[in-house]
Design a protein around this motif. Structure first.
Motif, short mmCIF file in Angstrom:
data_model
loop_
_atom_site.label_atom_id
_atom_site.label_comp_id
_atom_site.label_asym_id
_atom_site.label_seq_id
_atom_site.Cartn_x
_atom_site.Cartn_y
_atom_site.Cartn_z
N GLY A 193 56.28 47.13 36.09
CA GLY A 193 55.54 47.26 37.33
C GLY A 193 54.55 46.12 37.52
N ARG A 194 53.72 46.27 38.53
CA ARG A 194 52.73 45.25 38.86
C ARG A 194 51.43 45.58 38.15
NH1 ARG A 194 48.52 44.79 42.44
NH2 ARG A 194 48.14 42.74 43.40
N ALA A 195 51.06 44.75 37.19
CA ALA A 195 49.82 44.95 36.44
C ALA A 195 48.70 44.15 37.10
CB ALA A 195 50.00 44.52 35.00
N PHE A 196 47.56 44.81 37.24
CA PHE A 196 46.41 44.19 37.90
C PHE A 196 45.19 44.33 37.01
CE2 PHE A 196 42.59 44.80 40.55
CZ PHE A 196 42.57 43.59 41.23
N ASN A 197 44.47 43.23 36.84
CA ASN A 197 43.26 43.21 36.02
C ASN A 197 42.21 42.39 36.76
OD1 ASN A 197 42.53 41.97 32.63
ND2 ASN A 197 41.42 43.40 33.89
N ALA A 198 41.02 42.96 36.94
CA ALA A 198 39.96 42.24 37.62
C ALA A 198 38.63 42.53 36.95
CB ALA A 198 39.91 42.65 39.10
N PHE A 199 37.69 41.59 37.09
CA PHE A 199 36.36 41.79 36.52
C PHE A 199 35.41 40.75 37.11
CE2 PHE A 199 39.10 39.38 33.70
CZ PHE A 199 38.40 38.20 33.48
N ASP A 200 34.14 41.13 37.12
CA ASP A 200 33.08 40.19 37.47
C ASP A 200 32.60 39.53 36.19
OD1 ASP A 200 32.99 40.73 40.27
OD2 ASP A 200 32.03 42.63 39.80
N LEU A 201 32.29 38.24 36.27
CA LEU A 201 31.93 37.46 35.09
C LEU A 201 30.72 36.59 35.39
CD1 LEU A 201 32.72 36.38 32.20
CD2 LEU A 201 34.07 34.63 33.41
N ARG A 202 29.82 36.52 34.42
CA ARG A 202 28.64 35.65 34.52
C ARG A 202 28.56 34.85 33.22
NH1 ARG A 202 23.14 36.33 37.04
NH2 ARG A 202 21.63 35.23 35.73
N ILE A 203 28.59 33.53 33.30
CA ILE A 203 28.63 32.70 32.10
C ILE A 203 27.37 31.86 31.98
CG2 ILE A 203 31.15 32.59 32.15
CD1 ILE A 203 30.85 29.68 33.22
N GLU A 204 27.20 31.29 30.77
CA GLU A 204 26.14 30.33 30.49
C GLU A 204 26.78 28.96 30.23
OE1 GLU A 204 23.98 31.88 27.17
OE2 GLU A 204 23.09 33.53 28.32
N PRO A 205 26.00 27.89 30.21
CA PRO A 205 26.59 26.57 30.00
C PRO A 205 27.40 26.45 28.71
CG PRO A 205 24.35 26.34 30.82
CD PRO A 205 24.55 27.80 30.54
N GLU A 206 27.01 27.16 27.66
CA GLU A 206 27.70 27.01 26.38
C GLU A 206 28.68 28.15 26.10
OE1 GLU A 206 24.03 26.43 24.06
OE2 GLU A 206 24.87 24.47 23.52
N SER A 209 26.01 33.56 25.47
CA SER A 209 26.53 34.86 25.88
C SER A 209 27.27 34.74 27.20
CB SER A 209 25.39 35.88 26.00
OG SER A 209 24.52 35.51 27.04
N PHE A 210 27.98 35.80 27.54
CA PHE A 210 28.52 35.98 28.88
C PHE A 210 28.49 37.46 29.18
CE2 PHE A 210 32.29 36.05 26.14
CZ PHE A 210 32.98 37.16 26.58
N CYS A 211 28.55 37.81 30.47
CA CYS A 211 28.47 39.20 30.89
C CYS A 211 29.69 39.59 31.71
CB CYS A 211 27.21 39.44 31.72
SG CYS A 211 25.67 39.31 30.78
N LEU A 212 30.09 40.85 31.55
CA LEU A 212 31.20 41.43 32.31
C LEU A 212 30.68 42.62 33.11
CD1 LEU A 212 33.98 41.59 29.56
CD2 LEU A 212 33.86 39.95 31.44
N ASP A 213 31.32 42.86 34.25
CA ASP A 213 30.99 44.03 35.05
C ASP A 213 32.21 44.40 35.89
OD1 ASP A 213 29.55 46.14 36.01
OD2 ASP A 213 28.00 44.93 37.01
N ASN A 214 32.27 45.65 36.29
CA ASN A 214 33.32 46.16 37.18
C ASN A 214 34.72 45.76 36.71
OD1 ASN A 214 31.38 47.30 38.98
ND2 ASN A 214 30.99 45.23 39.78
N VAL A 215 35.00 46.12 35.48
CA VAL A 215 36.31 45.82 34.89
C VAL A 215 37.34 46.81 35.43
CG1 VAL A 215 37.63 45.64 32.76
CG2 VAL A 215 35.24 44.88 32.82
#
Length: 890
Positions: free
Chosen positions: A765-778, A879-885
């Motif tokens: 089937g059709r697999a869907f994956n989404a998320f909000d991402l916030r990154i830092e320079p490193e 670090s990095f942050c995830l939301d609304n996975v």
């Protein structure tokens, strides 16, 4: 009390010269204990031996002859140093010739009456009065099933969240926490749709996760959320509950709906649903009362032993285990659970030709300060935990308290793990110089034999143990994972595992090995063992040092034949003169090109005719790299391997390599024909594999998780060296919280920390994956979809973010802003004939979406999605942050 002791001494004086006492179901403890006037109990006979010894040292063996028949056992027989014999004059409790006396720690229940819906009921006054409760019931000589839902197989966890109440100073295992487990709506309705509050008091939630199981009472249920709320210890970070873990609900009235099930209400009503043809007016029904049969109370540290005592020909049945208020927290091998025969400070104690069955715990435990004891030719069956334990889980500070030189020989140990499936057939902890030989060990859910109790290379007492000529089979049954026919831990120099047969070993997910050297296993010789029909490999070494795997037959593993996991600087193992024979799966799994090992003079044969692959090499190419010197790819010419006949033809090419034929038919019990036949009298049903769970549908905004704690429902892999995966309220794409993944320098593995969604079960089937991402320079993020349906795993969609730049494939890249939230969406069509491409949609703040189409899979063979991972590969503090996975498949 003084008058009683004087009476015992006076009575003993009248028989002080006697070497024989008698016990009978028709006896009376007021009798003199003679053949024509026997006693009624073993306790009375024990007291007479004490009185006899009070007259002076024993000069000849004292025998307590136990007549045929049934004996109630309201409390265990307790032996202290006062009950000892000597090397010249032992104390023997034995069945009379031809007799099989049975001591029951239970009560017969009669007076059943028919009730509605095919049930039969019985009123138990002691339960109604609060004087008795039981959690096991034995009907017609078998363990009946506590009412459970579902009746077959299990439910799958849809989501799980934890709120830590008391961290207790341990981020990896909080002291106290609340867990909320969410079910699928249809499962909740089936299991709990008609459940009232009165049903919750004794309802047990039983969760199976990797090598552990957890048993809990419920605090409450939430019908609107379809969730169960329970509390107890915090989940272990290395083995928490996760999405799609299997579980069941047990012991509530609404679940009593299948033949063979029963339920006991606190008002004293015992209800039972008979099996077809079962006559409740005639069948024997027994509920247990006592929890021990025999307690040996010596004190080795004080040089006070119970010694030179023998039990022979006695049968003990029906012992209780009651769930404590806190339930049963997960523990490998059910290590906190004791046994119905407990021995401390025992020396030269022998249990021979006995039977122990229908019990709630382990059967026999030579625990502290035991030495030179024997369990021989005994039948251990239907036990709630495991069969035999030797030694302790910790190293006693006083050397006198260390157990060693125990013999477990020629026993039948089967049908275990009925309450604690994580238990082991024979377990050796911190104990040395033991012999586990010629045993039949079968029908368990975790490892058959476990030796050693040290994770890593620190001090261990498990040295020079001999595990030989055992037949271990039908282990696992697809319920737990990470198991072996033989499982070892820690430094075990001098331990020998030889001439055993291990077969039909099947794990739920990973694991299910024949020979399994787990963390720190060192100095063990595996020789002349036959392993066949296992799930994940005839041999697997997680990590260890200088183990030798020599002259074994390893056949018919389903997924892999040989597996190695951790790369270390020292020599991990030597693999020589083995025959490896298979018709499915692959030969080698793991970093065999990097694990330090020596391998040569082995015979490999893929019976289905496929080419034999050595980590992408032919044998010749592999040998050019210095591997497998002297080894061959050739049919070893077994007589009939599909039917379990692994005898070699005279012209077998394996013989030219120095392989030494061994008679694997000598494994298992020996002696009288009837005893040998008993070991084979059980025909085990075909394996029924737990169905795959329906595909998960995940949407996680981390709003219900506690700030500063790890989120629930996923795999959290951290080293706790400045790295972390925790919920934060510092920023969020929506709502107030998000997930923060923090990396640190100096970690052992570059891919830690990493956050995983696993056991997804997306096949087509059709697999869907989404998320909000916030990154830092490193930030250095590696993102992957994986297919673990084959070995090695296949990687599908994959991208890297490094130095604020996203790279997908070799030609697609995009600069990303730091310190801002962006949205990523991944789409791919799964299935055997689906295109091996995927699409990525990236939405940056204030910009229209950018779409990268027709990106190739990292592995063209990727077909199904079982694992999604976010790996932080940085080597600095970032670090990095995830939301609304979001994750689903339609």
């Amino acid at each position: 009390m003084k008058a009683i002791l004087v009476g015992i001494l006076l009575l003993s004086a009248s028989v002080a010269t006697a070497a024989d006492f008698y016990v009978s179901p028709a006896g009376n403890d007021a009798h003199p204990g003679t053949a024509d006037q026997p006693w009624a109990s073993l306790t009375r006979a024990r007291d007479a031996v004490r009185g006899l010894k009070a007259q002076g040292p024993l000069t000849e063996t004292v025998r307590i002859h136990v007549a045929d028949g049934s004996y109630p056992l309201a409390e265990p027989l307790v032996l202290t140093p006062d009950d000892s014999g000597t090397a010249q004059a032992a104390v023997v409790y034995q069945a009379t010739a031809g007799a099989r006396p049975v001591f029951s720690g239970g009560r017969q229940l009669s007076g059943w009456k028919p009730a509605e819906n095919g049930l039969w009921t019985l009123h138990v006054p002691q339960v109604a009065a609060g004087q008795w409760y039981f959690e096991q019931l034995f009907v017609g000589g078998r363990r009946a099933t506590r009412a459970r839902s579902p009746n077959k197989f299990f439910y799958h966890i849809q989501d799980v969240r934890q709120t830590v109440v008391d961290a207790g100073g341990s981020p990896r295992k909080p002291k106290q926490a609340i867990q909320t487990l969410r079910m699928r709506p249809e499962d909740f309705e089936q299991a709990l749709g008609n459940v009232g509050l009165e049903d919750l008091r004794d309802l047990n939630l039983v969760v199976y996760h990797n090598w552990d199981n957890t048993r809990r009472f419920l605090d409450r249920i939430d019908p609107q959320q379809g969730s169960l709320v329970t509390s107890g210890e915090g989940m272990k970070s290395w083995n928490p509950w996760r999405r799609n873990n299997i579980f069941l609900l047990e012991n509530y009235r609404a679940a009593l709906d299948a033949p063979g099930e029963w339920f006991l209400s606190r008002d004293g009503t015992l209800s039972y649903y008979p099996l077809p043809g079962e006559d409740m007016t005639q069948v024997s029904v027994v509920a247990p009362v006592t929890d021990k049969f025999l307690v040996i109370q010596g004190d080795a540290a004080a040089d006070k032993f119970v010694e030179h005592v023998t039990l022979k020909g006695l049968t003990f049945q029906h012992a209780q285990w009651l769930t404590p208020p806190g339930g049963f927290e997960p523990a490998q091998a059910a290590a906190p659970i004791d046994a119905v025969v407990m021995a401390d400070g025992a020396r030269h104690v022998t249990i021979e030709d006995c039977e122990f069955g229908h019990v709630g715990t382990y059967v026999v435990w030579f625990r502290k300060g035991c030495r030179d004891c024997v369990l021989r030719r005994s039948y251990l069956h239907d036990f709630g935990a495991g069969g035999v334990r030797i030694g302790e889980a910790g190293i006693p500070a006083n050397e006198a308290d260390r157990t060693s030189h125990i013999t477990v020989d020629n026993n039948i140990i089967r049908h275990g793990g009925r309450i604690f499936p994580c238990a082991v057939g024979v377990w050796i902890g911190h104990s040395s110089d033991n012999a586990v030989t010629h045993n039949e060990i079968a029908d368990l859910y975790y490892s058959g034999i476990s030796a050693g109790w040290r994770w890593g290379y620190a001090e261990s007492l498990a040295k020079r143990n001999t595990i030989a000529f055992n037949r271990v089979h039908h282990i696992g049954w697809g319920l737990l994972s990470d198991m072996g026919g033989i499982y070892t831990l820690g430094p075990s120099e001098g331990t020998v595992v030889k001439n055993n047969v291990f077969h039909d070993i099947y794990a739920y997910s990973y694991g299910g090995w024949g020979l399994y050297t787990d963390e720190g296993s060192t100095g063990i010789l595996f020789e002349n063992n036959l392993v066949y029909r296992v799930k994940t490999g005839g041999f697997h070494q997680h990590y260890g040092r200088e183990n030798i795997v020599r002259n074994n037959i390893l056949a018919f593993s389903k997924l892999y034949q040989l597996q190695a996991t951790r790369v270390e600087e020292h020599l991990s193992f030597t693999l020589e003169r083995n025959i490896v024979y298979w018709d499915s799966g692959v030969l080698l799994s793991g970093p065999w090109d990097r694990v330090r090992h020596t391998s040569g003079n082995n015979c490999y044969w893929e019976a289905s005719g496929k080419p034999v692959d050595f980590v992408g090499n032919t044998l010749a190419a592999w040998q050019e790299k210095g591997r497998e010197q002297g080894s061959i790819v050739a049919d070893p010419k077994f007589a009939d391997p599909q039917q379990g006949d692994f005898q070699l033809a005279a012209d077998s090419p394996a013989l030219q390599l120095g392989f030494q034929p061994f008679d694997y038919r000598k494994a298992g019990v020996y002696g009288e024909a009837a005893w040998v036949a008993k070991a084979s009298e059980v025909t085990y049903p075909p394996l029924e594999i737990v169905p795959d769970p329906p595909p998960l549908s995940i949407r996680d905004d981390f709003e219900t998780d506690a700030v500063g704690q790890a989120p629930g429902g996923a795999g959290i892999h951290v080293e706790n060296k400045g790295d972390s995966i925790t919920v934060t309220d510092e920023q969020a794409a929506s709502g107030k919280q998000s997930l923060k993944i923090t990396d640190a320098p100096g970690l052992e593995r570059s891919y830690n920390p990493h956050y995983v969604l696993s056991s997804l079960g997306y096949q087509a089937g059709r697999a869907f994956n989404a998320f909000d991402l916030r990154i830092e320079p490193e930030t250095h993020l590696q993102f992957e979809w994986r297919d673990y349906g084959k070995s090695p795993y296949r990687t599908g969609p994959q991208f890297t973010i490094r130095n604020a730049r996203l790279e997908a494939g070799k030609t697609r890249s995009l600069d990303l802003p730091t310190g801002q939230w962006l949205r990523l969406e991944i789409v791919a069509t799964l299935g055997e004939n689906a295109p091996a491409t995927w699409a990525l949609r990236v939405t940056l703040p204030g910009q229209p979406p950018q779409v990268f189409a027709d990106l190739p899979y990292a592995s063209p063979e990727f077909q199904q999605l079982t694992w999604v991972g976010f790996m932080s590969n940085a080597t600095v503090k970032t670090s990095f942050c995830l939301d609304n996975v979001e994750l689903n498949c339609r």
